[in-house]
Design a protein around this motif. Structure first.
Motif, PDB file in Angstrom:
ATOM      1  N   GLY A   1       0.829  -1.208   0.000  1.00  0.00           N
ATOM      2  CA  GLY A   1       0.000   0.000   0.000  1.00  0.00           C
ATOM      3  C   GLY A   1       0.861   1.254   0.000  1.00  0.00           C
ATOM      4  O   GLY A   1       0.373   2.352  -0.224  1.00  0.00           O
TER       5      GLY A   1
ATOM      6  N   PHE B   1     -15.160  -3.105   2.272  1.00  0.00           N
ATOM      7  CA  PHE B   1     -14.432  -1.843   2.381  1.00  0.00           C
ATOM      8  C   PHE B   1     -13.680  -1.666   1.071  1.00  0.00           C
ATOM      9  O   PHE B   1     -12.938  -2.554   0.647  1.00  0.00           O
ATOM     10  CB  PHE B   1     -13.455  -1.871   3.561  1.00  0.00           C
ATOM     11  CG  PHE B   1     -14.153  -1.862   4.896  1.00  0.00           C
ATOM     12  CD1 PHE B   1     -14.425  -0.672   5.547  1.00  0.00           C
ATOM     13  CD2 PHE B   1     -14.540  -3.055   5.492  1.00  0.00           C
ATOM     14  CE1 PHE B   1     -15.076  -0.656   6.783  1.00  0.00           C
ATOM     15  CE2 PHE B   1     -15.199  -3.057   6.722  1.00  0.00           C
ATOM     16  CZ  PHE B   1     -15.464  -1.854   7.369  1.00  0.00           C
TER      17      PHE B   1
ATOM     18  N   LYS C   1     -12.232   1.286  -2.287  1.00  0.00           N
ATOM     19  CA  LYS C   1     -11.908   2.651  -2.707  1.00  0.00           C
ATOM     20  C   LYS C   1     -12.978   3.083  -3.701  1.00  0.00           C
ATOM     21  O   LYS C   1     -13.111   2.473  -4.761  1.00  0.00           O
ATOM     22  CB  LYS C   1     -10.525   2.703  -3.359  1.00  0.00           C
ATOM     23  CG  LYS C   1      -9.399   2.398  -2.369  1.00  0.00           C
ATOM     24  CD  LYS C   1      -8.047   2.526  -3.027  1.00  0.00           C
ATOM     25  CE  LYS C   1      -6.939   2.195  -2.043  1.00  0.00           C
ATOM     26  NZ  LYS C   1      -5.605   2.197  -2.686  1.00  0.00           N
TER      27      LYS C   1
ATOM     28  N   SER D   1     -10.759  -2.815  -6.340  1.00  0.00           N
ATOM     29  CA  SER D   1     -12.096  -2.641  -5.760  1.00  0.00           C
ATOM     30  C   SER D   1     -13.161  -2.931  -6.813  1.00  0.00           C
ATOM     31  O   SER D   1     -14.170  -3.583  -6.534  1.00  0.00           O
ATOM     32  CB  SER D   1     -12.265  -1.214  -5.215  1.00  0.00           C
ATOM     33  OG  SER D   1     -11.500  -1.035  -4.039  1.00  0.00           O
TER      34      SER D   1
ATOM     35  N   VAL E   1     -13.372   3.932   1.702  1.00  0.00           N
ATOM     36  CA  VAL E   1     -12.330   4.325   2.666  1.00  0.00           C
ATOM     37  C   VAL E   1     -11.639   5.634   2.271  1.00  0.00           C
ATOM     38  O   VAL E   1     -10.849   6.179   3.047  1.00  0.00           O
ATOM     39  CB  VAL E   1     -11.235   3.228   2.820  1.00  0.00           C
ATOM     40  CG1 VAL E   1     -11.855   1.913   3.238  1.00  0.00           C
ATOM     41  CG2 VAL E   1     -10.411   3.076   1.545  1.00  0.00           C
TER      42      VAL E   1
ATOM     43  N   ARG F   1      -9.148   3.688   6.744  1.00  0.00           N
ATOM     44  CA  ARG F   1      -8.263   2.632   6.278  1.00  0.00           C
ATOM     45  C   ARG F   1      -7.271   2.203   7.364  1.00  0.00           C
ATOM     46  O   ARG F   1      -7.014   1.018   7.565  1.00  0.00           O
ATOM     47  CB  ARG F   1      -7.513   3.160   5.065  1.00  0.00           C
ATOM     48  CG  ARG F   1      -6.615   2.135   4.494  1.00  0.00           C
ATOM     49  CD  ARG F   1      -5.989   2.598   3.220  1.00  0.00           C
ATOM     50  NE  ARG F   1      -5.054   1.549   2.821  1.00  0.00           N
ATOM     51  CZ  ARG F   1      -4.429   1.522   1.674  1.00  0.00           C
ATOM     52  NH1 ARG F   1      -4.642   2.480   0.815  1.00  0.00           N
ATOM     53  NH2 ARG F   1      -3.608   0.561   1.390  1.00  0.00           N
ATOM     54  N   GLN F   2      -6.748   3.196   8.052  1.00  0.00           N
ATOM     55  CA  GLN F   2      -5.782   2.950   9.125  1.00  0.00           C
ATOM     56  C   GLN F   2      -6.400   2.086  10.228  1.00  0.00           C
ATOM     57  O   GLN F   2      -5.817   1.087  10.666  1.00  0.00           O
ATOM     58  CB  GLN F   2      -5.406   4.319   9.685  1.00  0.00           C
ATOM     59  CG  GLN F   2      -4.098   4.412  10.373  1.00  0.00           C
ATOM     60  CD  GLN F   2      -3.880   5.863  10.839  1.00  0.00           C
ATOM     61  OE1 GLN F   2      -4.306   6.828  10.193  1.00  0.00           O
ATOM     62  NE2 GLN F   2      -3.247   6.008  11.966  1.00  0.00           N
TER      63      GLN F   2
ATOM     64  N   SER G   1      -7.311  -1.553   8.952  1.00  0.00           N
ATOM     65  CA  SER G   1      -6.163  -2.451   8.857  1.00  0.00           C
ATOM     66  C   SER G   1      -5.671  -2.866  10.242  1.00  0.00           C
ATOM     67  O   SER G   1      -5.182  -3.981  10.422  1.00  0.00           O
ATOM     68  CB  SER G   1      -5.035  -1.810   8.051  1.00  0.00           C
ATOM     69  OG  SER G   1      -5.397  -1.791   6.685  1.00  0.00           O
TER      70      SER G   1
ATOM     71  N   THR H   1      -4.175  -4.119   2.795  1.00  0.00           N
ATOM     72  CA  THR H   1      -4.625  -3.452   1.568  1.00  0.00           C
ATOM     73  C   THR H   1      -6.151  -3.380   1.472  1.00  0.00           C
ATOM     74  O   THR H   1      -6.876  -4.028   2.213  1.00  0.00           O
ATOM     75  CB  THR H   1      -4.065  -4.200   0.342  1.00  0.00           C
ATOM     76  OG1 THR H   1      -4.321  -5.599   0.496  1.00  0.00           O
ATOM     77  CG2 THR H   1      -2.566  -4.005   0.212  1.00  0.00           C
ATOM     78  N   ILE H   2      -6.607  -2.589   0.526  1.00  0.00           N
ATOM     79  CA  ILE H   2      -8.023  -2.403   0.214  1.00  0.00           C
ATOM     80  C   ILE H   2      -8.218  -2.945  -1.200  1.00  0.00           C
ATOM     81  O   ILE H   2      -7.347  -2.691  -2.041  1.00  0.00           O
ATOM     82  CB  ILE H   2      -8.380  -0.901   0.257  1.00  0.00           C
ATOM     83  CG1 ILE H   2      -8.058  -0.304   1.626  1.00  0.00           C
ATOM     84  CG2 ILE H   2      -9.844  -0.662  -0.133  1.00  0.00           C
ATOM     85  CD1 ILE H   2      -8.903  -0.821   2.774  1.00  0.00           C
TER      86      ILE H   2
END
Lengths: 86, 135
Positions: free
Chosen positions: A69, B26, B28, B39, B58, B65-66, B69, B76-77
């Motif tokens: 990421g 979740f 993007k 996504s 997110v 996101r933080q 996770s 990751t997303i």
């Protein structure tokens, strides 16, 4: 006074291959491609035996902890046992 | 991390949504307008299964996101949760869609054609986590 310039080098498929094969003994990266931002690897290893999909990915994610990421924007992977890869 | 979980309303909201929604993605962007190919592919897999799902974008706040996770231990997303459990990201969901495991998990029929139907209706509006950042 010195200044440490934060130089970032983009990850390459070869770097990923080397790091995965070093971190998971007996593993083989059968495919690695992509550019510095979107990479894809196929890994075959006995270490995946008995692990769920998510735990297989976690095993690999741990190698790149903190980089996914970020420096490694996206890493797509296929994790198979030697039996499944046949 | 300086915030305690007990005083972290955003983390609580995320954990609450994961516990409450049967199928929660979740991602993007939104199902109608995904902002990332991974996504988009995950949404397409869910829509091909005609599965009802909730989605959280997110992108509006990096803290979502933080915190996510931190809860999921997944870097990751996208991240798909079914019945409170992390199923995986795009690779795992597309693999499971191909093998029929996703259909089984969602309790639906495996779609006949693997190709996602872009016209498939989105069955639930994106879930908003708003005004919960504790500021």
């Amino acid at each position: 006074m010195s200044f440490e310039l934060p130089v970032i080098n983009d990850p390459t498929p070869d770097e990923l291959r080397e790091r995965i094969e070093a971190a998971i003994p007996g593993s083989q990266v059968t495919e690695a491609d992509g550019d510095g931002h979107h990479l894809r690897v196929s890994i075959v290893s006995d270490a995946f035996e008995g692990l769920s999909r998510i735990d297989r990915h976690r095993l690999v994610n741990e190698i790149f902890a903190g980089e996914l990421g970020g420096r490694i924007h996206a890493l797509s992977m296929s994790c198979k046992t030697p039996e499944e890869a046949k | 991390m300086t915030e305690e979980t007990a005083e972290n309303p955003l983390r609580e909201a995320i954990a609450g949504a994961i516990a409450e929604k049967d199928v929660l993605l979740f991602m993007k962007g939104t199902p109608e307008a995904p902002m990332c190919g991974f996504s988009a592919r995950t949404v397409a897999a869910l829509e091909a299964h005609q599965a009802a799902f909730f989605a959280v974008d997110v992108l509006p706040d990096p803290r979502i996101r933080q915190e996510l996770s931190a809860i999921s231990n997944w870097p990751t997303i996208p991240q798909l949760f079914v019945k409170g459990e992390l199923v995986g990201g795009c690779d795992i969901i597309t693999e499971m869609a191909d093998t029929g495991e996703l259909a089984e998990l969602l309790g639906v029929e495996k779609p006949a054609e693997a190709a996602p139907d872009p016209a498939a209706p989105v069955q639930a509006p994106p879930l908003q986590i708003d005004n919960l950042s504790g500021e």
